[in-house]
Motif scaffolding. Structure first.
Motif, PDB file in Angstrom:
ATOM      1  N   LYS A 153      42.707  31.200  37.169  1.00  0.00           N
ATOM      2  CA  LYS A 153      44.031  30.828  37.673  1.00  0.00           C
ATOM      3  C   LYS A 153      44.961  32.026  37.726  1.00  0.00           C
ATOM      4  CE  LYS A 153      43.970  26.028  36.160  1.00  0.00           C
ATOM      5  NZ  LYS A 153      44.036  25.302  34.868  1.00  0.00           N
ATOM      6  N   GLY A 154      44.467  33.180  37.320  1.00  0.00           N
ATOM      7  CA  GLY A 154      45.299  34.367  37.366  1.00  0.00           C
ATOM      8  C   GLY A 154      46.276  34.443  36.218  1.00  0.00           C
ATOM      9  N   GLU A 155      46.133  33.595  35.206  1.00  0.00           N
ATOM     10  CA  GLU A 155      47.071  33.621  34.086  1.00  0.00           C
ATOM     11  C   GLU A 155      46.814  34.814  33.168  1.00  0.00           C
ATOM     12  OE1 GLU A 155      47.364  28.750  33.922  1.00  0.00           O
ATOM     13  OE2 GLU A 155      46.636  29.843  32.176  1.00  0.00           O
ATOM     14  N   VAL A 156      45.539  35.160  33.021  1.00  0.00           N
ATOM     15  CA  VAL A 156      45.222  36.335  32.204  1.00  0.00           C
ATOM     16  C   VAL A 156      44.283  37.243  32.994  1.00  0.00           C
ATOM     17  CG1 VAL A 156      45.463  35.168  29.984  1.00  0.00           C
ATOM     18  CG2 VAL A 156      43.273  35.170  31.138  1.00  0.00           C
ATOM     19  N   PRO A 157      44.404  38.549  32.810  1.00  0.00           N
ATOM     20  CA  PRO A 157      43.493  39.452  33.499  1.00  0.00           C
ATOM     21  C   PRO A 157      42.140  39.501  32.791  1.00  0.00           C
ATOM     22  CG  PRO A 157      45.033  40.711  32.176  1.00  0.00           C
ATOM     23  CD  PRO A 157      45.389  39.270  31.993  1.00  0.00           C
ATOM     24  N   ALA A 158      41.106  39.877  33.533  1.00  0.00           N
ATOM     25  CA  ALA A 158      39.767  39.971  32.941  1.00  0.00           C
ATOM     26  C   ALA A 158      39.627  41.321  32.246  1.00  0.00           C
ATOM     27  CB  ALA A 158      38.709  39.817  34.030  1.00  0.00           C
ATOM     28  N   THR A 159      40.119  41.399  31.032  1.00  0.00           N
ATOM     29  CA  THR A 159      40.040  42.665  30.302  1.00  0.00           C
ATOM     30  C   THR A 159      38.609  42.901  29.837  1.00  0.00           C
ATOM     31  OG1 THR A 159      40.517  41.559  28.237  1.00  0.00           O
ATOM     32  CG2 THR A 159      42.394  42.451  29.432  1.00  0.00           C
ATOM     33  N   ASP A 160      38.338  44.150  29.476  1.00  0.00           N
ATOM     34  CA  ASP A 160      36.991  44.483  28.997  1.00  0.00           C
ATOM     35  C   ASP A 160      36.637  43.659  27.767  1.00  0.00           C
ATOM     36  OD1 ASP A 160      36.633  46.203  30.998  1.00  0.00           O
ATOM     37  OD2 ASP A 160      36.706  48.040  29.796  1.00  0.00           O
ATOM     38  N   ALA A 161      37.623  43.513  26.873  1.00  0.00           N
ATOM     39  CA  ALA A 161      37.368  42.766  25.639  1.00  0.00           C
ATOM     40  C   ALA A 161      37.000  41.322  25.983  1.00  0.00           C
ATOM     41  CB  ALA A 161      38.600  42.805  24.752  1.00  0.00           C
ATOM     42  N   LEU A 162      37.721  40.769  26.945  1.00  0.00           N
ATOM     43  CA  LEU A 162      37.455  39.382  27.321  1.00  0.00           C
ATOM     44  C   LEU A 162      36.064  39.249  27.929  1.00  0.00           C
ATOM     45  CD1 LEU A 162      40.109  37.165  29.037  1.00  0.00           C
ATOM     46  CD2 LEU A 162      37.688  36.842  29.446  1.00  0.00           C
ATOM     47  N   VAL A 163      35.721  40.189  28.811  1.00  0.00           N
ATOM     48  CA  VAL A 163      34.400  40.147  29.440  1.00  0.00           C
ATOM     49  C   VAL A 163      33.316  40.274  28.376  1.00  0.00           C
ATOM     50  CG1 VAL A 163      32.829  41.420  30.949  1.00  0.00           C
ATOM     51  CG2 VAL A 163      35.156  40.952  31.693  1.00  0.00           C
ATOM     52  N   SER A 164      33.530  41.181  27.419  1.00  0.00           N
ATOM     53  CA  SER A 164      32.541  41.346  26.358  1.00  0.00           C
ATOM     54  C   SER A 164      32.381  40.058  25.566  1.00  0.00           C
ATOM     55  CB  SER A 164      32.957  42.472  25.409  1.00  0.00           C
ATOM     56  OG  SER A 164      32.782  43.698  26.040  1.00  0.00           O
ATOM     57  N   ALA A 165      33.513  39.373  25.306  1.00  0.00           N
ATOM     58  CA  ALA A 165      33.458  38.125  24.548  1.00  0.00           C
ATOM     59  C   ALA A 165      32.672  37.068  25.322  1.00  0.00           C
ATOM     60  CB  ALA A 165      34.870  37.631  24.247  1.00  0.00           C
ATOM     61  N   VAL A 166      32.887  37.004  26.632  1.00  0.00           N
ATOM     62  CA  VAL A 166      32.161  36.010  27.418  1.00  0.00           C
ATOM     63  C   VAL A 166      30.675  36.377  27.491  1.00  0.00           C
ATOM     64  CG1 VAL A 166      32.030  34.743  29.587  1.00  0.00           C
ATOM     65  CG2 VAL A 166      34.223  35.522  28.760  1.00  0.00           C
ATOM     66  N   LEU A 167      30.406  37.679  27.571  1.00  0.00           N
ATOM     67  CA  LEU A 167      29.001  38.117  27.575  1.00  0.00           C
ATOM     68  C   LEU A 167      28.297  37.684  26.289  1.00  0.00           C
ATOM     69  CD1 LEU A 167      28.995  41.717  29.095  1.00  0.00           C
ATOM     70  CD2 LEU A 167      27.722  39.761  29.915  1.00  0.00           C
ATOM     71  N   ALA A 168      28.998  37.878  25.170  1.00  0.00           N
ATOM     72  CA  ALA A 168      28.415  37.484  23.888  1.00  0.00           C
ATOM     73  C   ALA A 168      28.181  35.972  23.876  1.00  0.00           C
ATOM     74  CB  ALA A 168      29.334  37.900  22.750  1.00  0.00           C
ATOM     75  N   ALA A 169      29.162  35.245  24.398  1.00  0.00           N
ATOM     76  CA  ALA A 169      29.030  33.786  24.459  1.00  0.00           C
ATOM     77  C   ALA A 169      27.855  33.397  25.351  1.00  0.00           C
ATOM     78  CB  ALA A 169      30.324  33.181  24.988  1.00  0.00           C
ATOM     79  N   GLN A 170      27.669  34.183  26.417  1.00  0.00           N
ATOM     80  CA  GLN A 170      26.604  33.890  27.365  1.00  0.00           C
ATOM     81  C   GLN A 170      25.239  34.039  26.682  1.00  0.00           C
ATOM     82  OE1 GLN A 170      25.096  36.821  29.166  1.00  0.00           O
ATOM     83  NE2 GLN A 170      23.942  35.676  30.683  1.00  0.00           N
ATOM     84  N   ASP A 171      25.131  34.993  25.758  1.00  0.00           N
ATOM     85  CA  ASP A 171      23.884  35.142  24.997  1.00  0.00           C
ATOM     86  C   ASP A 171      23.603  33.882  24.170  1.00  0.00           C
ATOM     87  OD1 ASP A 171      23.342  37.614  25.959  1.00  0.00           O
ATOM     88  OD2 ASP A 171      24.210  38.690  24.255  1.00  0.00           O
ATOM     89  N   HIS A 172      24.667  33.337  23.608  1.00  0.00           N
ATOM     90  CA  HIS A 172      24.533  32.118  22.824  1.00  0.00           C
ATOM     91  C   HIS A 172      24.055  30.967  23.714  1.00  0.00           C
ATOM     92  CE1 HIS A 172      25.179  29.457  19.474  1.00  0.00           C
ATOM     93  NE2 HIS A 172      26.011  28.708  20.167  1.00  0.00           N
TER      94      HIS A 172
END
Lengths: 660, 121
Positions: free
Chosen positions: A75-94
């Motif tokens: 929705k454009g409320e938050v930018p896709a920061t590196d930290a956020l992408v890394s967190a989603v990547l980690a979640a994706q492993d789970h």
């Protein structure tokens, strides 16, 4: 394919996870890309929905939270920061673990989710006013003419032009070139064309909508102009009109060459008309084709021994079909190496994090295709090589800066096809192989006698020796001493070769030469003594006569003068101990890469479609042959391993050089 | 404001079109089949004809051919009503001389938009 929808979901989920991962990795490079954000979101959404359908409740619940968090990015409320992408990547492993039913606990998931939430909150704080901008207005050139009967049928050009004007700034020029002389003029027919330059924030669709009712019958050419006003990839101007000249709608998709259009094209190419087939079926079919080829060569030799013209004709036809079928089968099994290279981007991401080095992965030649089985078996060796490059090859960031290099280390992964081989190289711009350390290590491991003379290439080859590792410390990443020799064995198992070159301070390059396919090759059938052998046709350069005087002259050094180049040759009769040679010997000149070697044979029998059968496990130490094949008469021929023969020939030549 | 002729054997469709277009400020005349439509088209010039295709006593296609072939109502746009699954019919109708079409079912807004599109402003 499995009839169990749960199994189908697992496959689908793996694709989705792959897609999510690629999207996330791309996002680290293009953080604002809406399409990527949407793709990742869609992937999460589908995973959640389908997961719930097939009883993966934990997955669905977990993914739901990720989706919710990522929705704020969408929705454009938050930018896709590196930290956020890394967190989603980690979640994706789970998620992957949940899909595969691996051992994992809710606590792990909760920790990941709270990390993700944290990242989202931080990103929200770091939010800069990156408001979504309106699509930038572009300028289009629209050239159109209406069918001749348009006016009589109630199509009115003026409202069309008005509609175009409604889309944006518009400049209209009437094209009068098609108006016939007065005596031929049909007053009710439409002879005019128009050339409109339109600047609008609307897309091509909106422009095409203007012509809704007539678009199929008219001549319409919509071209995006670049900013300087030049036409990109414009077809020659065409204005068509007049009775019976109503042309087909021009190829609109092909009319532009803008980045957007290219992106759309690649998307379309990916989502093309494809069928998923389980790999075993392809393997089965490959076996059948192999058998067909063998039977075909029996038929061929039967036909050759009769005078029955009709039988010969059929045999030839079958030969052609079998060869075409073989080629088609090969193509079906081919996959672009992009599927392989794609996996390594995540590896680099993780390696960069674990080593603390900034690493950039450059891939080249991703469209190069290889047999599916080969690609699968290449994954592990390449992981080893990339890990080695990141861990041993690249220096730490501070060392790089001290050495005057760019702070970011670069690992280049490239693939290209040369003849019937694909060459894959893993290249780093790191410190290069430290020869002294290799020597010290080799001496310590007893692989090399102290102070013995050894060529540079041979020294580097020691790295591939089992048990060799130069890493001072065993790290998590590499340095367990099982890397390079495993790589070498895997590559040789694929009938490939591995080479290493390295320049101190500039980096190292490992190149893998892999044959395109494992199953069937075109071979040259030759006779040595009473036995027949197959030489892979792809490595054959030429066949020449070995004249008696050349034969006699070259007793000391077996070299042949070939167009002012010395080519060492090997007498296969001597190699195989098959007695006295025939009077008229032939030399088959074979090459791998830059190296050339002549193989002296008694007779060249002709080409042979060779179905490769592996040698039994007892013969794994035999280096001269890469396999065997069954001939048309039921006999067996061994397949020569050209790579080893060339290497042997070059060694023989080198020894001669040293001796003389 | 334009004068529009709607040709349809279904009274409910005629009524829907009439009400929608009259609300939009047009004058709407009705014809109950192709034959009726052709004779009304011959009788008075209109700005737009909207016709169904599947009708008794001369279907829509025949009516369009007769109008275009007879030089009646030259240049008057003709819209036909079609279902989305009929690409072939669409081609035939266009070949006969129709200007455009409207897919059934359609909303009042769609009708107004298409009428606006084909009428010269």
């Amino acid at each position: 394919m499995s009839n169990d929808p749960t199994e189908t979901f697992r496959l689908e989920a793996q694709d989705l996870l792959e897609q999510i991962e690629q999207g996330l990795l791309d996002l680290t490079r293009r953080p604002g890309d809406r399409d990527l954000v949407d793709a990742v979101f869609r992937g999460l959404h589908t995973l959640k929905g389908s997961g719930a359908m097939f009883g993966f409740d934990a997955l669905a619940a977990f993914t739901h939270h990720c989706e919710t968090a990522f929705d704020r990015v969408r929705k454009g409320e938050v930018p896709a920061t590196d930290a956020l992408v890394s967190a989603v990547l980690a979640a994706q492993d789970h998620m992957r673990a949940l899909v595969e039913g691996l051992e994992t606990t809710d606590a792990v998931g909760e920790a990941l989710l709270s990390a993700l939430q944290q990242a989202v909150d931080n990103a929200a704080g770091a939010e800069t006013s990156e408001a979504l901008s309106e699509p930038a207005p572009r300028t289009w050139r629209i050239r159109f003419s209406l069918p001749a009967a348009a006016l009589a049928n109630g199509v009115r050009p003026l409202p069309l032009l008005d509609e175009l004007r409604g889309l944006g700034d518009c400049e209209v020029i009437a094209l009068t070139g098609e108006i016939p002389p007065l005596e031929d003029l049909v007053p009710t027919a439409c002879h005019l064309g128009w050339d409109v330059t339109l600047t609008t924030a609307h897309g091509r669709d909106a422009i095409e909508d203007v012509f809704l009712f007539v678009i199929d019958d008219m001549s319409l050419d919509i071209t995006a102009l670049d900013e300087s006003g030049g036409v990109q990839d414009a077809p020659p101007p065409q204005v068509q009109s007049g009775e019976g000249a109503a042309p087909a709608a021009p190829d609109l998709a092909g009319a532009t060459n803008t980045p957007a259009a290219v992106a759309a094209d690649t998307k379309a190419a990916k989502g093309g008309d494809t069928v998923r087939v389980p790999a075993e079926r392809l393997d089965e079919m490959m076996d059948r084709v192999g058998e067909l080829v063998i039977v075909q060569s029996r038929l061929k030799s039967l036909a050759a021994s009769t005078s029955d013209i009709a039988l010969r004709a059929v045999a030839e036809e079958i030969e052609r079909l079998a060869s075409e079928m073989r080629d088609t089968m090969m193509v079906v099994r081919m996959m672009p190496v992009a599927t392989l290279f794609g996996r390594f981007r995540r590896l680099i991401h993780d390696l960069s994090r674990d080593t603390g080095k900034a690493i950039e992965l450059v891939t080249e030649g991703e469209a190069t295709e290889l047999d599916k089985t080969v690609i699968e078996r290449l994954a592990d060796p390449l992981i080893h090589l990339i890990r080695n490059a990141a861990d041993h090859g690249l220096e730490s960031t501070s060392d790089r800066i001290a050495a005057g290099k760019s702070a970011t280390g670069r690992i280049t992964l490239s693939a290209r096809q040369t003849g019937a081989e694909v060459v894959i190289t893993v290249c780093d711009d790191g410190r290069g192989v430290d020869r002294d350390r290799v020597r010290a290590k080799a001496e310590q491991q007893g692989l090399l006698a102290a102070n013995s003379a050894i060529g540079d290439a041979e020294l580097l080859q020691l790295i591939f020796h089992p048990g060799f590792s130069t890493a001072a410390q065993v790290t998590n990443l590499s340095g367990r001493g099982v890397g390079m020799d495993v790589v070498k064995r895997t590559i040789e198992g694929l009938r490939g070769q591995i080479g290493l070159t390295s320049v101190g301070g500039e980096g190292s390059q490992v190149s893998l030469r892999i044959p395109l396919t494992l199953a069937i090759i075109d071979g040259l059938l030759v006779r040595v003594g009473a036995s027949r052998f197959v030489i892979p046709l792809a490595s054959v350069e030429e066949c020449v006569e070995l004249t008696t005087e050349q034969d006699l002259r070259s007793t000391g050094r077996s070299v042949l003068m070939l167009r002012d180049q010395l080519v060492p040759f090997i007498r296969l009769r001597e190699l195989f101990n098959t007695g006295r040679p025939d009077e008229h010997q032939k030399v088959v000149v074979v090459a791998t890469g830059e190296e050339r070697v002549g193989l002296v044979v008694d007779q060249i029998l002709g080409d042979h479609q060779t179905v490769i059968k592996a040698l039994s496990p007892f013969h794994t130490s035999v280096e001269t042959f890469s396999g065997a094949t069954i001939l048309g008469d039921g006999g067996v021929a061994l397949i020569l391993d050209v790579g080893h023969l060339v290497a042997a020939g070059q060694r023989q030549d080198a020894r001669m050089n040293q001796a003389s | 404001m334009a004068s529009i002729l709607t040709v349809d054997d279904s009274a409910s469709i005629r009524q829907a079109i009439k009400i929608t277009l009259m609300t939009d400020g047009h004058q709407v005349a009705e014809a109950v089949d192709g034959m009726d439509g052709l004779s009304k088209a011959k009788a008075a010039k209109v700005d737009l004809i909207i016709t169904d295709l599947n009708m008794p006593n001369m279907n829509g296609l025949e009516m369009i051919r007769a109008i275009r072939g007879g030089g009646i109502q030259a240049g008057t746009p003709i819209l036909f009503l079609s279902t989305e699954s009929d690409p072939e019919i669409k081609g035939q109708a266009k070949a006969a001389g129709a200007t455009g079409w409207l897919n059934k079912p359609f909303s009042a807004e769609q009708l107004v938009a298409v009428v606006k599109k084909v009428l010269a402003r």
